[in-house]
Design an enzyme around this catalytic site. Structure first.
Site, short mmCIF file in Angstrom:
data_model
loop_
_atom_site.label_atom_id
_atom_site.label_comp_id
_atom_site.label_asym_id
_atom_site.label_seq_id
_atom_site.Cartn_x
_atom_site.Cartn_y
_atom_site.Cartn_z
N ASP A 26 12.22 7.66 0.18
CA ASP A 26 12.92 6.74 -0.69
C ASP A 26 11.92 6.12 -1.66
O ASP A 26 10.89 5.60 -1.24
CB ASP A 26 13.55 5.64 0.19
CG ASP A 26 14.68 4.95 -0.54
OD1 ASP A 26 14.52 4.71 -1.74
OD2 ASP A 26 15.70 4.66 0.10
N ASP A 40 5.13 8.24 6.45
CA ASP A 40 4.39 7.09 6.95
C ASP A 40 4.68 6.87 8.43
O ASP A 40 5.59 7.47 9.00
CB ASP A 40 4.59 5.83 6.10
CG ASP A 40 6.03 5.41 6.05
OD1 ASP A 40 6.70 5.46 7.10
OD2 ASP A 40 6.51 5.02 4.97
#
Ligand SMILES: [Zn+2]
Ligand SMILES: [Zn+2]
Length: 414
Positions: free
Chosen positions: A96, A317
């Site tokens: 995103d 991440d």
């Protein structure tokens, strides 16, 4: 916003009556969830026997958001979760642009403090006056989408080169500011929860003791020769080479936690450094050698440099979810906040894909009068609009839906 909701739903209904959604694969084993205006998930635990039933439901209920489970279940409609009896689970990675630190956010994002009223441009999470959590107004642009796409390509490279996954990978635009990558091959589906964690650890270089690739020989860091490098070792070394070749002293200073003048001194010896790294397989002890009692500045420099490089090239991440019970957007359905379609794209198509053109679900033919509360300049279907603030405008249907869906505008006269 009843009028706006009805207006949007009327157009979404038309979309679903004209487009059959041929996703997801194996629909009968999936749990579905739907959302309403301003609420991404309002109902879960829905199940459909076939794509035919699913499409009838879409035409009839016209949800604003449609999600499905990455897991496959024996009884997808049952609850609580364990009663569903999970059979397998795909891997899903979500990228995103909201999470990426792009410079364009300074132009299109803004924040406001709910307590003291202070406001400003950019993505700021906390009020700098009173420390209260700020309310963010997040937008996205071609630059953001380009950065999210880079992350997808980066992940694909890892999946293909390091794991040999080339089958069963499907990519779709999320319908808003990012992309979803689904891995649906047999090897992946049967991974245990701990193997899923290991996979994340590998992709974030978490399990990797950084220096397992960099054996310490005497006072120098010795690395494997260029031709023998693979996986993370290869990526880290080519990234170091790239950064040195690029020669940006302030970047080198940040990466290596050194001063800019030290970085300049380092760069003045660039040719020697590159030769050492690529021909001799050595990270030179440029800032001096270690004594038996003390770590040298060279050690600290390379450790910091390599850690920064890893953060830069890691495809995901650490917060990436391994929750197999989560539900994600069904490809080819409408994202009710934007009116954009969660388009499936092949790896080849992705290279030239612009969702703000290729995923626009509605035509420009009809125009709609709207009152726009606030919007930065935005791009859609090859045209630019705005910026707007407290003003009326007549917009093409697709641009009107883009603003109405996120409640940044209302129908004029309502
Ligand atoms: Zn404040
Ligand atoms: Zn942007």
């Amino acid at each position: 916003m009843a009028g706006e909701q009805e207006f949007l739903q009327q157009h979404f209904r038309k979309f679903y009556s004209e487009h059959k959604v041929n996703e997801p694969p194996e629909p009968a084993s999936r749990e579905f969830g739907i959302g309403s205006f301003g609420q991404k998930i309002s109902r879960r635990h829905l199940a459909f026997k076939s794509l035919h039933d699913f499409n009838s439901f879409l035409r009839q209920e016209v949800p604003f958001f449609v999600s499905y489970s990455s897991a496959l279940y024996k009884f997808p409609e049952r609850r609580p979760m364990p009663a569903k009896e999970m059979l397998a689970a795909d891997l899903v990675y979500e990228f995103d642009a909201d999470d990426l630190p792009t410079a364009c956010k300074q132009q299109h994002d803004s924040w406001k403090c709910p307590k003291c009223g202070r406001q400003g441009k950019g993505r700021q999470l906390m009020c700098d006056e009173c420390g209260t959590q700020a309310i963010l107004e997040e937008w996205f642009c071609p630059q953001c989408l380009g950065e999210a796409r880079k992350k997808v390509f980066n992940l694909l490279e890892f999946l293909q080169d390091d794991f040999g996954f080339s089958e069963g990978i499907a990519i779709n635009f999320s319908g808003r500011a990012g992309y979803h990558v689904h891995v649906r091959n047999k090897e992946v589906r049967s991974l245990s929860p701990s193997a899923r964690i290991e996979l994340i650890d590998y992709l974030t270089a978490n399990s990797l003791s950084i220096f397992s690739h960099f054996r310490k020989e005497g006072e120098l860091f010795a690395i494997t020769k260029k031709s023998e490098r693979s996986g993370w070792g290869r990526r880290i070394m080519s990234s170091i080479t790239e950064l040195l070749e690029e020669g940006d002293a302030s970047k080198i200073a940040v990466f290596g936690s050194i001063t800019t003048s030290q970085a300049k001194r380092l760069l003045s010896e660039k040719e020697m450094l590159l030769k050492s790294i690529n021909e001799r397989g050595v990270l030179p002890a440029f800032f001096g050698r270690a004594s038996p009692s003390k770590e040298s500045q060279s050690d600290k420099f390379w450790q910091s440099f390599i850690q920064s490089v890893i953060e830069r090239i890691s495809p995901i991440d650490r917060q990436t979810s391994i929750d197999v019970s989560k539900i994600v957007r069904v490809p080819e359905t409408i994202h009710g906040e934007t009116g954009l379609v969660a388009k499936t794209v092949s790896i080849d198509e992705l290279k030239g894909f612009d969702p703000l053109v290729g995923a626009v679900g509605f035509g420009p033919n009809q125009t709609v009068k709207v009152f726009i509360i606030k919007a930065p300049r935005f791009h859609l279907a090859g045209e630019s609009f705005g910026p707007f603030e407290n003003q009326e405008a007549e917009l093409p249907l697709n641009a009107a839906i883009f603003l109405l869906g996120r409640a940044s505008a209302r129908l004029a006269g309502s």
